[in-house]
Enzyme design. Structure first.
Site: not given
Ligand code: MN
Length: 729
Positions: A59, A83, A87-88, A150, A270
């Protein structure tokens, strides 16, 4: 075929691939550092897996690859790798700062903040999201670009999450990220995200479109090839070298077209778009001429975004013609540089304007952000979303320097002025929003840039309490008004007492020396002399009370005859009235004998100071003020008139409409505006209309202090020899 940027998920992507791609446009980047950033991310995510079952690191790698496609700088790409680690995983910003650099750490902090948004309700969540986005953008726009990358990859791999989550994320993408990408001019990301949203929100429509587009693929491919040949031959015949691309339009734009026209796919003809890339702007117009003479253009479909670029910087010529096989085709003509700007928006802008090597300070980005925000009201696409979906909790506005302020819904420039600083608020005389003068009552919208104009001689008035919405501004105004009132009362009390003392053969100064004045305030329950003055001025303490508390005067006062006492009382009453009038500078009109009454200026005759006026009591609505000669008052107002007069201390500007009839002459509107402005009078709006016989009619809404200023303005307009008549309307 059209080679737009391809953001497909790359299953086998490695850090070497990413670095090789960066090398192609940024050979001097610090690749050791980049590798270190990657390894930090790989280690942090080593035990995690994506919903697809793939190792998690795929990712961040894909996010970085998207940033590479947008030609972002090394810090952004490294932030792409890292990134999700704060957080993770258990990585701290400090560790990133140590291992990589402070800039990347800051970007990751910004990204972590954005992703921590807690959705309580849709409205709250989106307003908060928007606020964070704006704040993040004000700090460093790269945060938002990394966030878009992201989101792009998450949308690309959305099939692995539950149906409910798919719909939720797709909706959020459509609500927030698509308008953001559009606003930043990153069209490649915008159209890709739109198509992905369609796929997950309306799979039935998406797959039906995909099928139909695929069904006629070979037929269409040959049609595209044929058209490409005809187009480039035509251009070459005129000595114009070009690169031409053709492709079916994005599904989402076909879908929108179908929805807008209420027709089915078969009726949308179109669906093909061609792009002609030439060397320079002159060639763009030349190419347009050649194409319009070779194919029949469809009237009303030509748009010149080169002369007038879109707010997000997009430039191109657009036209629609009847193609070689009698099908409508859309053609975009632009230069190479314009094409890159169209695909990558703010990212390309960055590359061209600042150079990939230059150090980017926060200030550069703030300035750039401002550039993007300046005409924000013109970008209906962006503002519609802001208005409908995001602008619910509060409004987020900018100072000219790029600071962000959050104000409550319905806030006015006056609220903003008080939010900036109390002194800016109390001295506010006007405001510009996005470069244009607005009334103080103007309702601010998210994205507005507000510039407050101040004057040292300005002071708050009671009227302002009806304009402001924030409690901060209300409190500050009340505090100010209270202070003014106290100051007035103090002066008045001082005056009254001095007069009284004199009539008993003494004065304030000598009573102060003997200490008797101190006794006077203490005996009357005041904490100091000023409070005593205020109490006398406001009528809380009577003069007699004070005099009796002064030992050397007590006896005299008690013995004084009634006549003398009456004189003092009358004098203090007179002073009181004068002072009250002075402190009531917040009402345009003084109503005889009445305090704190709602006064409304009648719309029908719109009197301004200097006009003879009459007040009418209107049940439940206070007093309405008409000109003395007005005959249009309501039946309800008819018999209940009351004496009113203009308040000389009131200093608000009054709007008045002036109609000017002129002989038609080029530049007349601008000349008239200049003349009006030169008298110091502000023009709120101007309306122009041409009349028969080469005459013009203009209605100016001007803001004047009073009748004499209006006369002065009218006289200055009349001084133009083209002017036939000037009337107040
Ligand atoms: Mn992410």
């Amino acid at each position: 075929m059209f080679q737009s940027l391809d953001f497909s998920h790359e299953r086998d992507l490695t850090v070497d691939d990413v670095i090789r791609r960066v090398e192609s446009y940024y050979p001097d980047a610090d690749f050791d550092l980049m590798r270190r950033a990657y390894e930090m991310a790989e280690k942090a995510h080593s035990h995690q897996k994506r919903s697809s079952g793939e190792p998690y690191i795929i990712h961040p790698l894909n996010v970085a690859a998207t940033l590479v496609k947008l030609r972002m700088d090394a810090d952004s790409i490294m932030a792409g790798f890292l990134h999700d680690v704060v957080e993770d995983c258990d990585v701290t910003p400090e560790e990133i700062e140590k291992e990589v650099n402070p800039a990347v750490a800051q970007l990751v902090v910004g990204l972590t903040k954005i992703s921590k948004i807690n959705f309580k309700t849709k409205e709250e969540g989106q307003a908060e999201n928007f606020r964070k986005m704006v704040v993040a953008m004000a700090k460093d726009i790269r945060v938002v670009i990394v966030k878009l990358a992201d989101r792009m990859h998450n949308m690309r791999t959305l099939q692995y999450v539950s149906d409910a989550k798919q719909k939720k994320i797709a909706q959020e993408t459509l609500d927030i990220y698509v308008p953001l990408a559009s606003r930043l001019g990153i069209n490649s990301v915008k159209s890709e995200l739109e198509d992905l949203c369609l796929r997950f929100m309306h799979p039935d429509i998406y797959y039906r479109l995909a099928e139909k587009v695929a069904m006629k693929k070979s037929e269409r491919d040959s049609y595209i090839t044929e058209t490409l040949e005809v187009l480039s031959e035509n251009l070459l015949d005129h000595g114009l070298k070009s690169e031409i691309k053709g492709r079916p339009k994005h599904f989402y734009s076909i879908y929108k077209k179908m929805a807008a026209r209420g027709v089915d796919f078969e009726q949308i003809h179109d669906i093909l778009a061609f792009r002609v890339i030439v060397g320079n702007i002159t060639q763009c117009y030349k190419a347009l001429g050649i194409i319009h003479s070779a194919f029949t253009p469809i009237p009303g479909r030509f748009k010149d975004y080169i002369a007038i670029p879109k707010v997000n910087g997009y430039q191109s010529l657009h036209t629609m013609v009847i193609g070689p096989k009698a099908e409508r085709i859309e053609i975009q003509i632009r230069t190479d540089e314009m094409d890159e700007v169209a695909e990558t928006g703010v990212a390309a802008h960055w590359k061209y304007k600042e150079g990939i090597h230059s150090g980017k300070t926060k200030l550069d980005w703030v300035e750039q952000l401002l550039e993007f925000n300046q005409n924000v009201t013109n970008n209906s696409e962006f503002m519609d979303v802001v208005k409908n979906d995001l602008d619910v909790g509060g409004v987020f506005v900018f100072t000219p320097r790029g600071d962000v302020f959050e104000l409550r819904h319905g806030a006015t420039p006056l609220d903003f002025a008080f939010a900036v600083h109390t002194q800016v608020g109390t001295r506010c005389v006007g405001a510009k929003v996005n470069g244009k003068m607005v009334p103080l009552r103007y309702t601010l919208k998210s994205g507005d840039t507000v510039e407050v104009m101040t004057s040292k001689s300005q002071t708050p008035s009671k009227d302002w309490l009806n304009i402001v919405k924030s409690s901060r501004a209300k409190t500050k105004i009340k505090q100010y008004l209270l202070k003014i009132e106290r100051d007035n009362h103090k002066e008045m009390g001082k005056d009254i007492l001095e007069k009284a003392f004199r009539s008993y053969g003494t004065n304030t100064k000598s009573l102060q020396k003997t200490g008797e004045l101190d006794k006077a305030y203490q005996n009357n329950g005041c904490s100091n002399i000023d409070e005593m003055f205020i109490n006398v001025g406001s009528g809380k303490n009577s003069v007699e009370q004070i005099l009796k508390a002064i030992p050397s005067l007590k006896k005299k006062v008690t013995e004084t005859d009634d006549e003398e006492r009456e004189k003092i009382a009358q004098y203090s009453q007179k002073l009181n009235q004068a002072a009250r009038r002075k402190s009531h500078k917040d009402n345009a009109v003084i109503v005889d004998g009445l305090d704190d009454i709602v006064v409304r200026i009648a719309r029908c005759c719109n009197p301004i100071p200097g006009d003879p006026i009459k007040g009418y009591i209107t049940r439940g609505r206070g007093i309405t003020v008409h000109t003395a000669i007005c005959t249009r008052m309501d039946q309800a107002e008819m018999n209940r008139d009351v004496q009113v007069e203009w308040n000389p201390a009131f200093s608000f500007k009054h709007p008045v409409n002036v109609r000017v009839i002129t002989h038609d002459k080029p530049g007349i509107l601008s000349n008239l505006s200049k003349t009006i402005n030169s008298t110091g009078v502000n023009i709120r709006s101007a309306l122009a209309k041409s009349l028969p016989d080469r005459k013009g009619s203009f209605i100016f809404e001007v803001e004047v202090k009073d009748y004499s200023e209006l006369l002065k303005t009218i006289a200055s307009i009349e001084s133009h020899e083209e002017v036939i008549s000037v009337n107040r309307v």
